[in-house]
Design a protein around this motif. Structure first.
Motif, mmCIF file in Angstrom:
data_model
loop_
_atom_site.group_PDB
_atom_site.id
_atom_site.type_symbol
_atom_site.label_atom_id
_atom_site.label_comp_id
_atom_site.label_asym_id
_atom_site.label_seq_id
_atom_site.Cartn_x
_atom_site.Cartn_y
_atom_site.Cartn_z
ATOM 1 N N LEU A 213 -36.876 -52.676 -24.517
ATOM 2 C CA LEU A 213 -37.709 -52.538 -25.717
ATOM 3 C C LEU A 213 -38.916 -53.464 -25.630
ATOM 4 C CD1 LEU A 213 -34.900 -52.402 -28.442
ATOM 5 C CD2 LEU A 213 -36.001 -50.506 -27.227
ATOM 6 N N LEU A 214 -38.686 -54.685 -25.133
ATOM 7 C CA LEU A 214 -39.814 -55.607 -24.935
ATOM 8 C C LEU A 214 -40.795 -55.061 -23.909
ATOM 9 C CD1 LEU A 214 -38.260 -59.203 -24.938
ATOM 10 C CD2 LEU A 214 -39.796 -58.192 -26.625
ATOM 11 N N MET A 215 -40.277 -54.448 -22.869
ATOM 12 C CA MET A 215 -41.147 -53.869 -21.836
ATOM 13 C C MET A 215 -41.990 -52.731 -22.423
ATOM 14 S SD MET A 215 -38.312 -53.986 -18.765
ATOM 15 C CE MET A 215 -39.309 -53.304 -17.434
ATOM 16 N N GLY A 216 -41.385 -51.925 -23.298
ATOM 17 C CA GLY A 216 -42.161 -50.885 -23.970
ATOM 18 C C GLY A 216 -43.234 -51.468 -24.862
ATOM 19 N N GLY A 217 -42.903 -52.555 -25.587
ATOM 20 C CA GLY A 217 -43.918 -53.237 -26.397
ATOM 21 C C GLY A 217 -45.037 -53.794 -25.559
ATOM 22 N N LEU A 218 -44.701 -54.277 -24.365
ATOM 23 C CA LEU A 218 -45.730 -54.791 -23.454
ATOM 24 C C LEU A 218 -46.704 -53.682 -23.053
ATOM 25 C CD1 LEU A 218 -46.955 -56.886 -21.542
ATOM 26 C CD2 LEU A 218 -45.154 -56.316 -19.887
ATOM 27 N N LEU A 219 -46.188 -52.511 -22.731
ATOM 28 C CA LEU A 219 -47.069 -51.384 -22.378
ATOM 29 C C LEU A 219 -47.976 -51.011 -23.543
ATOM 30 C CD1 LEU A 219 -44.821 -48.911 -20.331
ATOM 31 C CD2 LEU A 219 -46.657 -50.386 -19.499
ATOM 32 N N LEU A 220 -47.417 -51.003 -24.763
ATOM 33 C CA LEU A 220 -48.212 -50.656 -25.931
ATOM 34 C C LEU A 220 -49.341 -51.671 -26.135
ATOM 35 C CD1 LEU A 220 -48.720 -48.956 -28.461
ATOM 36 C CD2 LEU A 220 -47.037 -50.389 -29.668
ATOM 37 N N MET A 221 -49.026 -52.963 -26.015
ATOM 38 C CA MET A 221 -50.048 -53.998 -26.198
ATOM 39 C C MET A 221 -51.110 -53.920 -25.110
ATOM 40 S SD MET A 221 -49.468 -55.556 -28.966
ATOM 41 C CE MET A 221 -48.814 -54.006 -29.619
ATOM 42 N N LYS A 222 -50.711 -53.609 -23.895
ATOM 43 C CA LYS A 222 -51.673 -53.475 -22.804
ATOM 44 C C LYS A 222 -52.622 -52.312 -23.069
ATOM 45 C CE LYS A 222 -53.441 -54.145 -18.657
ATOM 46 N NZ LYS A 222 -54.269 -55.323 -18.335
ATOM 47 N N ALA A 223 -52.083 -51.191 -23.526
ATOM 48 C CA ALA A 223 -52.921 -50.027 -23.834
ATOM 49 C C ALA A 223 -53.889 -50.338 -24.972
ATOM 50 C CB ALA A 223 -52.056 -48.817 -24.176
ATOM 51 N N LEU A 224 -53.397 -50.968 -26.051
ATOM 52 C CA LEU A 224 -54.258 -51.311 -27.186
ATOM 53 C C LEU A 224 -55.317 -52.334 -26.783
ATOM 54 C CD1 LEU A 224 -51.602 -51.547 -30.051
ATOM 55 C CD2 LEU A 224 -53.263 -49.712 -29.652
ATOM 56 N N ASN A 225 -54.943 -53.284 -25.932
ATOM 57 C CA ASN A 225 -55.895 -54.276 -25.447
ATOM 58 C C ASN A 225 -57.049 -53.617 -24.688
ATOM 59 O OD1 ASN A 225 -55.856 -56.931 -22.986
ATOM 60 N ND2 ASN A 225 -56.966 -56.863 -24.899
ATOM 61 N N LEU A 226 -56.715 -52.652 -23.844
ATOM 62 C CA LEU A 226 -57.752 -51.960 -23.072
ATOM 63 C C LEU A 226 -58.598 -51.038 -23.953
ATOM 64 C CD1 LEU A 226 -55.746 -51.115 -19.833
ATOM 65 C CD2 LEU A 226 -57.766 -52.584 -19.993
ATOM 66 N N ILE A 227 -57.977 -50.425 -24.959
ATOM 67 C CA ILE A 227 -58.750 -49.588 -25.885
ATOM 68 C C ILE A 227 -59.786 -50.437 -26.615
ATOM 69 C CG2 ILE A 227 -58.616 -48.258 -28.037
ATOM 70 C CD1 ILE A 227 -55.896 -47.216 -27.070
ATOM 71 N N CYS A 228 -59.357 -51.606 -27.108
ATOM 72 C CA CYS A 228 -60.291 -52.509 -27.802
ATOM 73 C C CYS A 228 -61.366 -53.017 -26.861
ATOM 74 C CB CYS A 228 -59.532 -53.670 -28.425
ATOM 75 S SG CYS A 228 -58.443 -53.196 -29.781
ATOM 76 N N ALA A 229 -60.987 -53.288 -25.610
ATOM 77 C CA ALA A 229 -61.973 -53.738 -24.627
ATOM 78 C C ALA A 229 -63.017 -52.649 -24.373
ATOM 79 C CB ALA A 229 -61.280 -54.124 -23.324
ATOM 80 N N ALA A 230 -62.559 -51.396 -24.287
ATOM 81 C CA ALA A 230 -63.488 -50.289 -24.044
ATOM 82 C C ALA A 230 -64.453 -50.102 -25.217
ATOM 83 C CB ALA A 230 -62.705 -48.999 -23.796
ATOM 84 N N TYR A 250 -59.170 -59.870 -28.752
ATOM 85 C CA TYR A 250 -58.515 -61.153 -28.515
ATOM 86 C C TYR A 250 -57.107 -61.192 -29.106
ATOM 87 C CZ TYR A 250 -62.895 -63.060 -26.765
ATOM 88 O OH TYR A 250 -64.027 -63.299 -26.021
ATOM 89 N N ILE A 251 -56.901 -60.523 -30.229
ATOM 90 C CA ILE A 251 -55.558 -60.485 -30.822
ATOM 91 C C ILE A 251 -54.582 -59.774 -29.897
ATOM 92 C CG2 ILE A 251 -54.177 -59.507 -32.692
ATOM 93 C CD1 ILE A 251 -56.556 -60.007 -34.564
ATOM 94 N N PHE A 252 -54.952 -58.573 -29.437
ATOM 95 C CA PHE A 252 -54.060 -57.821 -28.563
ATOM 96 C C PHE A 252 -53.946 -58.471 -27.184
ATOM 97 C CE2 PHE A 252 -55.172 -54.189 -31.466
ATOM 98 C CZ PHE A 252 -53.888 -54.034 -31.978
#
Length: 444
Positions: A213-230, A250-252
């Motif tokens: 479950l933590l690994m799934g949360g990590l993927l979600l945060m990585k995707a959101l981080n890249l979306i915000c970066a884009a 910065y939050i994500f």
């Protein structure tokens, strides 16, 4: 013999350029700042890659120059702004070495913009002008104060951009204008990855552990981080300002980095796979890593949202690099402890095949983590240093590709399946496994 004070600006310049290669670029190319009683002989404002249609606009106001102690009133032509590329840096350094009293504003190797002699008369003391940059290159925008024992106060607004063929402005450096597309591509890739991970967990419910479950949360945060970066880079590209997306970025980023280090530590300890709890020393690693990541994120925000013009910029860079090194070292220890523990256990519990598969898995994970840290810290830095300014995006692409490869390997190794490698046990291979354990000590 003391060092000539005029040599200090160039020494500072070398450190600025080195640290700027280590850290991500600033979040906006339109900046407004206030300088108060600053005595530094040289201040670096921007580092930007120009095309043949580049422009730099500088607006200064509320300018005041004060002489310290009994120093005479400085000559206004001894203070001003200029552009300098790295190819000309060595020539400027030679000039100063030959004549320690030489003012960098008099060099033929710089692109001088204006001096304080061009300011409007008091009380306004202001200046606002745009300059074309027709020679493509990466330039650093500096303010130089060649008047010793003086302090400067002023409000400064800078804009650096390149003109597109349709006349629109591109506020991203020539080597970063591809970043919005790059980050969008990788964010979509991680969203697909997340969907596949959810599918895998759903079809292997009995093998799902809390770490999954933590690994799934990590993927979600990585995707959101890249979306915000884009989105952040897109708004900077078209308007020069992030419009608040840098805050979400910065939050994500903070949540993603903390989750990444936590997942690596927990997998390294075998938490929820091999044991339902953490030992004291493993808890201490998390108690060290998480607060350090809070400090690292704070340093990252200061570095990204301000720039080298603040007095403590070099210090914040050093803090960020030191904390990153400490965290990278700390997450290795739990993996090493698990390998040693399993090796000792294999000598007494009589389950050679199971222990051999566990040891092999942990050793492979150790190598993967070391390779990931080495590539993203050393190889990516080398790419940023040696790549031409037009290809700065290549280092970002390499870093994201390496991160995606690391995530895929880690998630594959510890995926939820009925016969996870943690629990492989084949009686027919027991004897061969015992021999392998005796021959291979699994030392790192």
């Amino acid at each position: 013999m003391t060092k000539p004070p005029s040599l200090q600006p160039l020494l500072l310049l070398f450190m600025f350029l080195l640290l700027s290669a280590l850290t991500p670029p600033s979040s906006a190319e339109i900046k407004s700042l206030t300088i108060k009683s600053d005595t530094r002989p040289m201040i670096l404002f921007e580092k930007f890659g120009f095309t043949h249609r580049g422009h730099v606009t500088i607006a200064v106001s509320s300018v005041s120059v004060a002489a310290l102690s009994s120093a005479p009133q400085p000559e206004s032509s001894r203070l001003g702004f200029f552009l300098l590329n790295e190819e000309s840096l060595l020539q400027v350094l030679i000039e100063i070495q030959q004549n320690p009293s030489f003012c960098v504003l008099d060099s033929h190797y710089i692109f001088r913009l204006f001096t304080f002699r061009d300011l409007s008369p008091p009380p306004s003391a202001s200046f606002d002008r745009s300059y074309p940059v027709s020679s493509p290159n990466e330039y650093s925008l500096f303010f130089a104060n060649c008047a010793p024992d003086t302090s400067v106060s002023m409000d400064v607004r800078t804009e650096v951009y390149n003109l597109e063929s349709d006349g629109s402005r591109d506020y991203l450096s020539a080597g970063q204008t591809q970043l919005p597309t790059l980050f969008t591509f990788f964010s979509l890739t991680y969203l697909v990855f997340l969907g596949f991970w959810i599918y895998t967990c759903y079809h292997n419910k009995r093998s799902v552990h809390r770490i999954h479950l933590l690994m799934g949360g990590l993927l979600l945060m990585k995707a959101l981080n890249l979306i915000c970066a884009a989105v952040d880079k897109h708004f900077i590209k078209v308007s020069g300002l992030p419009h608040g997306w840098d805050v979400l970025f910065y939050i994500f980023q903070f949540i993603r980095v903390v989750l990444l280090f936590t997942v690596i530590v927990l997998i390294g300890t075998g938490w929820s796979f091999l044991k339902p709890f953490l030992q004291d020393r493993e808890k201490k690693v998390l108690m060290i890593v998480i607060p350090l990541q809070v400090l690292a994120n704070l340093a990252s925000v200061v570095i990204g949202e301000t720039g080298p013009f603040i007095k403590d910029w070099v210090t914040w860079n050093q803090v960020f690099l030191l904390v990153d090194i400490i965290c990278c070292c700390a997450i290795i220890f739990p993996i090493v402890w698990s390998i040693r523990s399993l090796r000792e256990t294999s000598k007494t519990d009589g389950k050679a095949a199971r222990n051999l598969s566990k040891l092999t898995l942990f050793r492979q994970f150790y190598i993967v983590v070391i390779g990931y840290l080495y590539f993203t810290r050393i190889v990516v830095f080398a790419l940023r240093t040696i790549a031409a300014y037009k290809y700065q995006w290549v280092s970002n692409a390499a870093e994201e590709t390496a991160s995606l490869a690391f995530y895929m390997v880690m998630f594959y190794m510890f995926r939820p399946v009925e016969k996870n490698e943690y629990f492989v046990l084949d009686d027919e291979e027991e004897e061969a496994a015992e021999m392998a354990l005796r021959e291979e000590e699994f030392e790192l």
